[in-house]
Scaffold this motif. Structure first.
Motif, short mmCIF file in Angstrom:
data_model
loop_
_atom_site.label_atom_id
_atom_site.label_comp_id
_atom_site.label_asym_id
_atom_site.label_seq_id
_atom_site.Cartn_x
_atom_site.Cartn_y
_atom_site.Cartn_z
N LEU A 198 0.81 -1.21 0.00
CA LEU A 198 0.00 0.00 0.00
C LEU A 198 0.85 1.27 0.00
O LEU A 198 0.40 2.32 -0.44
CB LEU A 198 -0.95 0.02 1.20
N GLY A 199 2.05 1.18 0.54
CA GLY A 199 2.91 2.35 0.63
C GLY A 199 2.42 3.35 1.66
O GLY A 199 2.65 4.55 1.53
N LEU A 200 1.71 2.86 2.68
CA LEU A 200 1.12 3.73 3.70
C LEU A 200 1.44 3.21 5.10
O LEU A 200 1.66 2.01 5.28
CB LEU A 200 -0.41 3.77 3.55
N THR A 201 1.41 4.11 6.06
CA THR A 201 1.52 3.69 7.46
C THR A 201 0.17 3.19 7.93
O THR A 201 -0.87 3.45 7.29
CB THR A 201 1.96 4.87 8.34
N GLU A 202 0.15 2.52 9.05
CA GLU A 202 -1.11 2.03 9.62
C GLU A 202 -2.07 3.18 9.89
O GLU A 202 -3.26 3.09 9.61
CB GLU A 202 -0.85 1.24 10.91
N SER A 203 -1.56 4.29 10.41
CA SER A 203 -2.45 5.42 10.71
C SER A 203 -3.05 6.00 9.44
O SER A 203 -4.22 6.41 9.43
CB SER A 203 -1.71 6.49 11.51
N ARG A 204 -2.30 6.01 8.35
CA ARG A 204 -2.86 6.51 7.07
C ARG A 204 -3.92 5.56 6.54
O ARG A 204 -4.93 6.01 5.99
CB ARG A 204 -1.74 6.68 6.04
N VAL A 205 -3.70 4.27 6.69
CA VAL A 205 -4.70 3.29 6.25
C VAL A 205 -5.99 3.47 7.08
O VAL A 205 -7.09 3.51 6.52
CB VAL A 205 -4.17 1.85 6.37
N GLN A 206 -5.84 3.59 8.39
CA GLN A 206 -7.00 3.78 9.26
C GLN A 206 -7.74 5.07 8.92
O GLN A 206 -8.97 5.11 8.91
CB GLN A 206 -6.57 3.78 10.73
N SER A 207 -7.00 6.12 8.65
CA SER A 207 -7.61 7.41 8.28
C SER A 207 -8.39 7.28 6.98
O SER A 207 -9.50 7.80 6.86
CB SER A 207 -6.51 8.47 8.15
N TYR A 208 -7.81 6.61 6.01
CA TYR A 208 -8.48 6.39 4.73
C TYR A 208 -9.82 5.68 4.93
O TYR A 208 -10.85 6.10 4.41
CB TYR A 208 -7.58 5.57 3.79
N TRP A 209 -9.79 4.58 5.72
CA TRP A 209 -11.02 3.82 5.91
C TRP A 209 -12.04 4.58 6.75
O TRP A 209 -13.25 4.43 6.56
CB TRP A 209 -10.72 2.44 6.49
N ALA A 210 -11.59 5.43 7.65
CA ALA A 210 -12.52 6.27 8.41
C ALA A 210 -13.23 7.23 7.46
O ALA A 210 -14.45 7.44 7.57
CB ALA A 210 -11.78 7.04 9.49
N GLN A 211 -12.50 7.80 6.51
CA GLN A 211 -13.11 8.69 5.52
C GLN A 211 -14.10 7.95 4.64
O GLN A 211 -15.19 8.45 4.35
CB GLN A 211 -12.04 9.34 4.64
N MET A 212 -13.72 6.75 4.21
CA MET A 212 -14.62 5.96 3.37
C MET A 212 -15.90 5.60 4.12
O MET A 212 -17.00 5.66 3.58
CB MET A 212 -13.93 4.67 2.88
N HIS A 213 -15.75 5.22 5.39
CA HIS A 213 -16.91 4.86 6.22
C HIS A 213 -17.80 6.07 6.42
O HIS A 213 -19.02 5.99 6.27
CB HIS A 213 -16.44 4.31 7.56
N PHE A 214 -17.21 7.21 6.75
CA PHE A 214 -17.97 8.43 7.01
C PHE A 214 -18.75 8.86 5.77
O PHE A 214 -19.89 9.30 5.86
CB PHE A 214 -17.02 9.56 7.45
N SER A 215 -18.14 8.72 4.59
CA SER A 215 -18.80 9.13 3.36
C SER A 215 -19.73 8.05 2.81
O SER A 215 -20.45 8.28 1.85
CB SER A 215 -17.77 9.50 2.30
N GLY A 216 -19.69 6.85 3.41
CA GLY A 216 -20.56 5.76 2.97
C GLY A 216 -20.15 5.13 1.66
O GLY A 216 -20.94 4.44 1.02
N ARG A 217 -18.89 5.33 1.26
CA ARG A 217 -18.45 4.84 -0.04
C ARG A 217 -17.97 3.40 -0.04
O ARG A 217 -18.21 2.68 -0.99
CB ARG A 217 -17.34 5.72 -0.59
N ASN A 218 -17.28 2.98 1.00
CA ASN A 218 -16.67 1.65 0.98
C ASN A 218 -16.45 1.13 2.39
O ASN A 218 -16.43 1.90 3.34
CB ASN A 218 -15.32 1.71 0.27
N LYS A 219 -16.27 -0.18 2.48
CA LYS A 219 -15.95 -0.82 3.76
C LYS A 219 -14.54 -1.37 3.68
O LYS A 219 -14.11 -1.84 2.63
CB LYS A 219 -16.90 -1.99 4.03
N PRO A 220 -13.83 -1.37 4.81
CA PRO A 220 -12.48 -1.95 4.81
C PRO A 220 -12.54 -3.48 4.69
O PRO A 220 -13.60 -4.08 4.93
CB PRO A 220 -11.92 -1.53 6.16
N PRO A 221 -11.43 -4.10 4.33
CA PRO A 221 -11.40 -5.56 4.29
C PRO A 221 -11.75 -6.15 5.67
O PRO A 221 -11.44 -5.55 6.70
CB PRO A 221 -9.95 -5.89 3.94
#
Length: 138
Positions: free
Chosen positions: A75-98
């Motif tokens: 992914l080329g990301l830190t854990e905190s960046r991955v978590q932040s990404y999925w929080a944004q996706m969840h908040f916007s209702g676009r996607n769910k994490p694996p």
């Protein structure tokens, strides 16, 4: 604040140095023998993108060494960046994490019962003939 930033950088460098000496494999059910994905295809799949293979991505829980290596090398990301990404996706209702699993064994059992599932593991884990490697870091 500078001390905190310095500690974070030191931890990230330690993880990066550790990640460079360890490898992971991305696996799926043997039903998909012959499929190989590129790093970008796997990144896209695990970040909620569309896959031509209709695969279901699975992840290990945060804190797992293989997850840190996967996040760094694929992914080329830190854990905190991955978590932040999925929080944004969840908040916007676009996607769910694996879906996340506590152990490698639980992840393997899920893939064995769900042929379209795909997950990552430490490269040193011996796999039965029920699984195929579709990508490996080097």
């Amino acid at each position: 604040m500078r001390i905190f930033a310095a500690l974070v950088m030191q931890a990230l460098l330690a993880v990066s140095a550790n990640a460079d000496t360890q490898n992971i494999v991305v696996i799926t059910h043997q039903k998909h023998a012959g499929i190989e994905l590129t790093r970008n295809e796997i990144k896209n799949l695990f970040m909620g993108g569309v896959s031509t293979q209709q695969l279901e991505p699975l992840a290990l829980k945060p804190g797992a060494d293989a997850r840190l290596i996967f996040n760094t090398k694929i992914l080329g990301l830190t854990e905190s960046r991955v978590q932040s990404y999925w929080a944004q996706m969840h908040f916007s209702g676009r996607n769910k994490p694996p879906q996340e699993f506590e152990t490698v064994e639980a992840l393997l059992a899920y893939i064995q019962k769900n042929p379209n599932a795909v997950g990552y593991l430490p490269a040193e884990i011996e796999l039965s003939d029920d699984f195929v490697v579709i990508y490996a870091t080097q």
